[in-house]
Write an enzyme that holds these catalytic residues in place. Sequence first.
Site, short mmCIF file in Angstrom:
data_model
loop_
_atom_site.label_atom_id
_atom_site.label_comp_id
_atom_site.label_asym_id
_atom_site.label_seq_id
_atom_site.Cartn_x
_atom_site.Cartn_y
_atom_site.Cartn_z
N SER A 94 30.07 41.21 33.86
CA SER A 94 30.23 42.66 33.68
C SER A 94 29.13 43.16 32.75
CB SER A 94 31.60 42.91 33.04
OG SER A 94 31.72 44.24 32.59
N TYR A 122 38.99 42.25 27.45
CA TYR A 122 38.10 42.23 28.62
C TYR A 122 36.68 41.89 28.17
CZ TYR A 122 35.92 43.83 32.98
OH TYR A 122 35.22 43.89 34.16
P1 NAP Z 1 40.45 45.21 41.43
O1 NAP Z 1 40.15 46.20 42.50
O2 NAP Z 1 41.48 45.54 40.41
O3 NAP Z 1 40.78 43.80 42.11
C1 NAP Z 1 41.10 42.69 41.33
C2 NAP Z 1 41.39 41.51 42.23
O4 NAP Z 1 41.77 40.40 41.39
C3 NAP Z 1 42.54 41.79 43.18
O5 NAP Z 1 42.22 41.25 44.44
C4 NAP Z 1 43.70 41.02 42.55
O6 NAP Z 1 44.61 40.49 43.50
C5 NAP Z 1 42.98 39.85 41.88
N1 NAP Z 1 43.79 39.31 40.78
C6 NAP Z 1 44.02 39.89 39.57
N2 NAP Z 1 44.82 39.10 38.84
C7 NAP Z 1 45.10 38.02 39.59
C8 NAP Z 1 45.89 36.87 39.38
N3 NAP Z 1 46.58 36.66 38.25
N4 NAP Z 1 45.97 35.95 40.37
C9 NAP Z 1 45.32 36.15 41.54
N5 NAP Z 1 44.54 37.21 41.80
C10 NAP Z 1 44.45 38.14 40.82
O7 NAP Z 1 39.15 44.87 40.58
P2 NAP Z 1 37.58 44.94 40.93
O8 NAP Z 1 37.03 46.15 40.32
O9 NAP Z 1 37.37 44.64 42.35
O10 NAP Z 1 37.09 43.73 40.02
C11 NAP Z 1 36.73 42.47 40.54
C12 NAP Z 1 35.97 41.72 39.46
O11 NAP Z 1 34.80 42.47 39.12
C13 NAP Z 1 36.74 41.53 38.17
O12 NAP Z 1 36.44 40.28 37.60
C14 NAP Z 1 36.21 42.65 37.28
O13 NAP Z 1 36.33 42.36 35.93
C15 NAP Z 1 34.76 42.68 37.73
N6 NAP Z 1 34.05 43.92 37.44
C16 NAP Z 1 34.44 45.10 37.99
C17 NAP Z 1 33.71 46.25 37.69
C18 NAP Z 1 34.06 47.60 38.25
O14 NAP Z 1 33.43 48.59 37.86
N7 NAP Z 1 35.01 47.71 39.15
C19 NAP Z 1 32.60 46.18 36.84
C20 NAP Z 1 32.25 44.96 36.31
C21 NAP Z 1 32.97 43.83 36.62
P3 NAP Z 1 45.74 41.44 44.20
O15 NAP Z 1 45.00 42.32 45.14
O16 NAP Z 1 46.60 40.43 44.91
O17 NAP Z 1 46.40 42.18 43.10
#
Ligand code: NAP
Length: 251
Positions: A143, A156
């Site tokens: 991130s 985080y």
């Molecule tokens: P998101 O839409 O909230 O999706 C998170 C995913 O992680 C979902 O598929 C969820 O599964 C899964 N998950 C969470 N907890 C879990 C657990 N205990 N066991 C199994 N699966 C779990 O988030 P996102 O934005 O796509 O983020 C994905 C990654 O990118 C994360 O590591 C986040 O920190 C990173 N990131 C995101 C951003 C951003 O701007 N969005 C920026 C930097 C980094 P379910 O669908 O089954 O709930």
Amino acid sequence: MEQSFSLQGKVALVTGAGRGLGQGMTLGLAEAGADIIGVGYAPMPETQEKVEALGRRFFAIEADLSKEDAVATVVSKALTYVDKIDILVNNAGIIRRNEAENFSDEDWNDVIDVNLHAVFKMCREVGKHMLENGSGKIINIASMLSFQGGLRVPSYTASKHAVAGLTKSFANEWSGRGINVNAIAPGYMVTDNTAQLRANEERNAYITSRIPQGEWGTPEDLKGPIVFLSSDASRYVNGHILYVDGGWMSS
Ligand code: NAP
């Protein structure tokens, strides 16, 4: 060149493949030719349908990665579906927001369990399997908060700083043994994870004004970077953390 980027015949295990960035990267990997093992809390019907429509196989593994023994179960189950895991994408992650002085133990522990402990264990367990095969690609999702402090997200930020360190640590040990360990550091991307941030008009406007490209990224923006880091094209790239941020880190 097409050959260098091809993932034909490869298998990728992606955590959190059901939505958001995980779904975007999964579809990019499948478009490049990979079969997918998707890991999530629940079935991932939308991702499965889209992967299968591309003519690739999709195996769903339901697991709560915050649980102590989840990783061992996921890896052994994955190896009942396929003989070899070529690519590991540690994408699943959560975020909790509160002022530092009010931040609870629960919000600290829950985030560290999923974003750090599970990532370490997945790297170690799938890495062992890759070492036996003498090849593999691991991509951790870091991130901007692997480098910056952020606001109201101490667990985080700590977890993502640690993911950057873990990536370099594993790369140092394994790069001479056929494994590439890298990370992608997405900037501000439109997913459920950032819904709260985008709903705050003032914060949203401030963030957008600071992104040199002038817009938030989308899950599709990770397709190219994930295919590059998963393919032969990145053979000599190791321990790198690739910003995909519309220029945020330069601003
Ligand atoms: P998101 O839409 O909230 O999706 C998170 C995913 O992680 C979902 O598929 C969820 O599964 C899964 N998950 C969470 N907890 C879990 C657990 N205990 N066991 C199994 N699966 C779990 O988030 P996102 O934005 O796509 O983020 C994905 C990654 O990118 C994360 O590591 C986040 O920190 C990173 N990131 C995101 C951003 C951003 O701007 N969005 C920026 C930097 C980094 P379910 O669908 O089954 O709930």
